[in-house]
Design an enzyme around this catalytic site. Structure first.
Site, PDB file in Angstrom:
ATOM      1  N   SER A  67       1.313  -1.300  -0.341  1.00  0.00           N
ATOM      2  CA  SER A  67       0.006   0.043  -0.194  1.00  0.00           C
ATOM      3  C   SER A  67       0.920   0.613   0.033  1.00  0.00           C
ATOM      4  O   SER A  67       1.679   1.936   1.217  1.00  0.00           O
ATOM      5  CB  SER A  67      -1.039  -0.015   1.675  1.00  0.00           C
ATOM      6  OG  SER A  67      -1.776  -0.755   1.069  1.00  0.00           O
ATOM      7  N   HIS A  94      -2.781   0.848  -4.986  1.00  0.00           N
ATOM      8  CA  HIS A  94      -2.460  -0.432  -5.733  1.00  0.00           C
ATOM      9  C   HIS A  94      -2.788  -1.108  -6.598  1.00  0.00           C
ATOM     10  O   HIS A  94      -4.663  -0.108  -7.603  1.00  0.00           O
ATOM     11  CB  HIS A  94      -2.540  -1.638  -4.874  1.00  0.00           C
ATOM     12  CG  HIS A  94      -2.639  -1.777  -3.504  1.00  0.00           C
ATOM     13  ND1 HIS A  94      -1.829  -2.790  -2.731  1.00  0.00           N
ATOM     14  CD2 HIS A  94      -2.900  -1.690  -1.808  1.00  0.00           C
ATOM     15  CE1 HIS A  94      -1.702  -2.656  -1.710  1.00  0.00           C
ATOM     16  NE2 HIS A  94      -2.513  -2.421  -1.301  1.00  0.00           N
ATOM     17  N   HIS A 106      -6.552  -8.208  -1.684  1.00  0.00           N
ATOM     18  CA  HIS A 106      -6.649  -8.957   0.030  1.00  0.00           C
ATOM     19  C   HIS A 106      -7.986  -9.661  -0.299  1.00  0.00           C
ATOM     20  O   HIS A 106      -9.067  -9.453  -0.455  1.00  0.00           O
ATOM     21  CB  HIS A 106      -6.652  -7.906   0.582  1.00  0.00           C
ATOM     22  CG  HIS A 106      -5.301  -7.091   0.552  1.00  0.00           C
ATOM     23  ND1 HIS A 106      -5.157  -6.272  -0.336  1.00  0.00           N
ATOM     24  CD2 HIS A 106      -3.966  -7.345   1.463  1.00  0.00           C
ATOM     25  CE1 HIS A 106      -4.057  -5.313  -0.449  1.00  0.00           C
ATOM     26  NE2 HIS A 106      -3.628  -5.695   0.098  1.00  0.00           N
ATOM     27  N   TYR A 128      -9.937  -9.673   2.284  1.00  0.00           N
ATOM     28  CA  TYR A 128     -11.008  -8.281   2.624  1.00  0.00           C
ATOM     29  C   TYR A 128     -11.365  -7.837   1.488  1.00  0.00           C
ATOM     30  O   TYR A 128     -12.937  -7.820   2.236  1.00  0.00           O
ATOM     31  CB  TYR A 128      -9.957  -7.404   3.513  1.00  0.00           C
ATOM     32  CG  TYR A 128      -9.271  -6.274   3.096  1.00  0.00           C
ATOM     33  CD1 TYR A 128      -9.418  -5.467   2.404  1.00  0.00           C
ATOM     34  CD2 TYR A 128      -7.933  -6.600   3.452  1.00  0.00           C
ATOM     35  CE1 TYR A 128      -8.996  -4.699   1.956  1.00  0.00           C
ATOM     36  CE2 TYR A 128      -7.112  -5.536   2.778  1.00  0.00           C
ATOM     37  CZ  TYR A 128      -7.582  -4.569   2.287  1.00  0.00           C
ATOM     38  OH  TYR A 128      -6.260  -3.938   2.157  1.00  0.00           O
ATOM     39  N   GLU A 129     -11.134  -8.036   0.397  1.00  0.00           N
ATOM     40  CA  GLU A 129     -11.435  -7.493  -0.660  1.00  0.00           C
ATOM     41  C   GLU A 129     -12.326  -8.524  -1.860  1.00  0.00           C
ATOM     42  O   GLU A 129     -13.063  -7.965  -1.810  1.00  0.00           O
ATOM     43  CB  GLU A 129     -10.837  -6.716  -2.166  1.00  0.00           C
ATOM     44  CG  GLU A 129      -9.764  -6.082  -1.456  1.00  0.00           C
ATOM     45  CD  GLU A 129      -8.390  -6.065  -2.316  1.00  0.00           C
ATOM     46  OE1 GLU A 129      -9.005  -5.430  -3.762  1.00  0.00           O
ATOM     47  OE2 GLU A 129      -6.857  -6.381  -2.261  1.00  0.00           O
ATOM     48  N   ALA A 152       2.798  -1.930   3.948  1.00  0.00           N
ATOM     49  CA  ALA A 152       2.760  -1.529   4.880  1.00  0.00           C
ATOM     50  C   ALA A 152       2.251  -2.088   6.215  1.00  0.00           C
ATOM     51  O   ALA A 152       1.441  -2.708   6.350  1.00  0.00           O
ATOM     52  CB  ALA A 152       1.521   0.116   4.826  1.00  0.00           C
ATOM     53  N   MET A 209      -2.566  -6.705   6.560  1.00  0.00           N
ATOM     54  CA  MET A 209      -3.451  -7.887   6.561  1.00  0.00           C
ATOM     55  C   MET A 209      -3.238  -8.225   5.435  1.00  0.00           C
ATOM     56  O   MET A 209      -4.106  -8.106   3.977  1.00  0.00           O
ATOM     57  CB  MET A 209      -4.945  -6.618   6.070  1.00  0.00           C
ATOM     58  CG  MET A 209      -4.452  -6.254   7.375  1.00  0.00           C
ATOM     59  SD  MET A 209      -6.174  -4.403   6.973  1.00  0.00           S
ATOM     60  CE  MET A 209      -6.520  -3.869   8.462  1.00  0.00           C
ATOM     61  N   SER A 210      -1.461  -8.700   4.842  1.00  0.00           N
ATOM     62  CA  SER A 210      -1.011  -9.334   3.609  1.00  0.00           C
ATOM     63  C   SER A 210       0.210 -10.394   3.971  1.00  0.00           C
ATOM     64  O   SER A 210       0.334 -10.618   4.931  1.00  0.00           O
ATOM     65  CB  SER A 210      -0.995  -8.146   2.656  1.00  0.00           C
ATOM     66  OG  SER A 210       0.278  -7.508   3.488  1.00  0.00           O
ATOM     67  N   ASN A 256       2.218   3.310  10.203  1.00  0.00           N
ATOM     68  CA  ASN A 256       1.280   3.816  11.516  1.00  0.00           C
ATOM     69  C   ASN A 256       1.427   3.647  12.301  1.00  0.00           C
ATOM     70  O   ASN A 256       2.061   2.162  12.784  1.00  0.00           O
ATOM     71  CB  ASN A 256      -0.130   3.801  11.153  1.00  0.00           C
ATOM     72  CG  ASN A 256      -0.669   2.863  10.527  1.00  0.00           C
ATOM     73  OD1 ASN A 256      -0.429   1.392   9.852  1.00  0.00           O
ATOM     74  ND2 ASN A 256      -1.355   1.955  11.890  1.00  0.00           N
ATOM     75  N   HIS A 258      -6.290   4.389   6.701  1.00  0.00           N
ATOM     76  CA  HIS A 258      -6.238   4.012   5.534  1.00  0.00           C
ATOM     77  C   HIS A 258      -5.161   5.251   4.416  1.00  0.00           C
ATOM     78  O   HIS A 258      -4.722   4.930   3.374  1.00  0.00           O
ATOM     79  CB  HIS A 258      -6.999   3.098   4.000  1.00  0.00           C
ATOM     80  CG  HIS A 258      -6.139   3.116   3.382  1.00  0.00           C
ATOM     81  ND1 HIS A 258      -5.123   2.080   3.461  1.00  0.00           N
ATOM     82  CD2 HIS A 258      -5.799   2.909   2.213  1.00  0.00           C
ATOM     83  CE1 HIS A 258      -4.222   1.684   1.977  1.00  0.00           C
ATOM     84  NE2 HIS A 258      -4.895   2.065   1.026  1.00  0.00           N
TER      85      HIS A 258
END
Length: 288
Positions: free
Chosen positions: A31, A62, A84, A86-87, A114, A219-220, A243, A255
């Site tokens: 990201s 992306h 991902h 979550y998509e 990230a 998350m990846s 972050n 995000h």
């Protein structure tokens, strides 16, 4: 067609696009880090939507392009963005691009992401080498029928029970540490914990993750690493601390913050990747 056939079709299409270029190193940009692909020389750019069976990125930051060429003089294939779970994508979709890189003959990959910083002392924009991971996504991309053909003739690969005792290559991490020290910007190592998302973690979850030994959260990356190791591909993981994790910052997580930090450090990442590509490609090519 089978999943293996879908991967083979995508790889065959890309071979035609790449001509004589045969990349031994693959790179995935996370990201906000996609602009690092601009460092690739003589690029061949292929949008994901042009590649048969390839999943399309839907998240900001992306770009959804495959960029092939040379980096640090080494032939590389770069994924400018990933998809991902979550998509709404399946485990096979999420790891499809990694399977295609394996079919193209890639022998090592650099996975960037990230991440939220859990460890005390991490600074926004800092790069951290991933020494190991903790899978808290609730799923494993190797579940289901095993396909031994994904070994692509690599020894001890394509096995049902894939060894993960060295998920992130020790020797590639040593190369990365040596290169970064020569540049006066030494890299720390950390433990990456993966969750499925898309909601950010709660402060209580972050406290639990810290107790488990995690220093980074995202998350990846973990599904790609598992699939790469299943195919006998060496993995180097690099997180950008975009972050501070929940409970460690006075401001709410967003995000936009992740994306903005990625944009600020992408040139620095491009320079690091340029240096690493030459050394890692030389290392794996010497064994082929």
């Amino acid at each position: 067609m089978s999943y293996f056939d879908d991967v083979s079709e995508a790889a065959q299409f890309l071979r035609a696009q790449l001509g004589s270029l045969r990349p031994s190193l693959g790179i995935v940009l996370g990201s906000g880090l996609g602009a690092a692909a601009s460092a690739v020389h003589d690029p061949v750019i292929v949008p994901y939507e042009s590649i048969p069976n390839f999943p399309k990125s839907t998240v900001e930051g992306h770009s959804g392009r495959l960029v092939a060429g040379t980096l640090g003089g080494a032939p590389v294939v770069v994924l400018q963005g990933r998809v991902h779970f979550y998509e709404g994508y399946s485990a096979k979709d999420v790891t499809f691009p990694m399977r295609v890189m394996g079919a193209l003959g890639v022998r090592a990959v650099i996975l960037t992401n990230a991440a939220g910083g859990i460890a005390e002392g991490y600074k926004i924009g800092q790069f951290v080498l991933i020494a190991d991971h903790i899978n808290m996504m609730g799923w494993n991309p190797l579940a289901g029928l095993n396909e031994p053909r994904f070994a692509f003739n690599r020894p001890n690969s394509g096995l049902r029970f894939c060894d993960m005792s060295e998920a992130y290559s020790k020797r590639l991490r040593q190369v990365a540490i040596q290169v970064s020290e020569l540049e006066g910007q030494p890299l720390e190592e950390g433990i990456y914990l993966a969750v499925s998302g898309p909601s950010f973690e709660t402060p209580a979850e972050i406290r639990a993750f810290r107790t488990m030994g995690a220093t980074l959260v995202g998350m990846s990356t973990v599904p790609e690493t598992i699939v790469a190791r299943h195919m006998g591909i060496e993995v180097l993981g690099i997180s950008c601390v975009t972050n501070l994790a929940a409970g460690l910052s006075a401001t709410p997580l967003s995000h936009a913050e992740v994306f903005e930090t990625g944009k600020q450090v992408e040139r620095k990442l491009a320079e690091l990747l340029d240096r690493l590509a030459m050394w890692i490609a030389a290392l794996v090519d010497a064994e082929s």
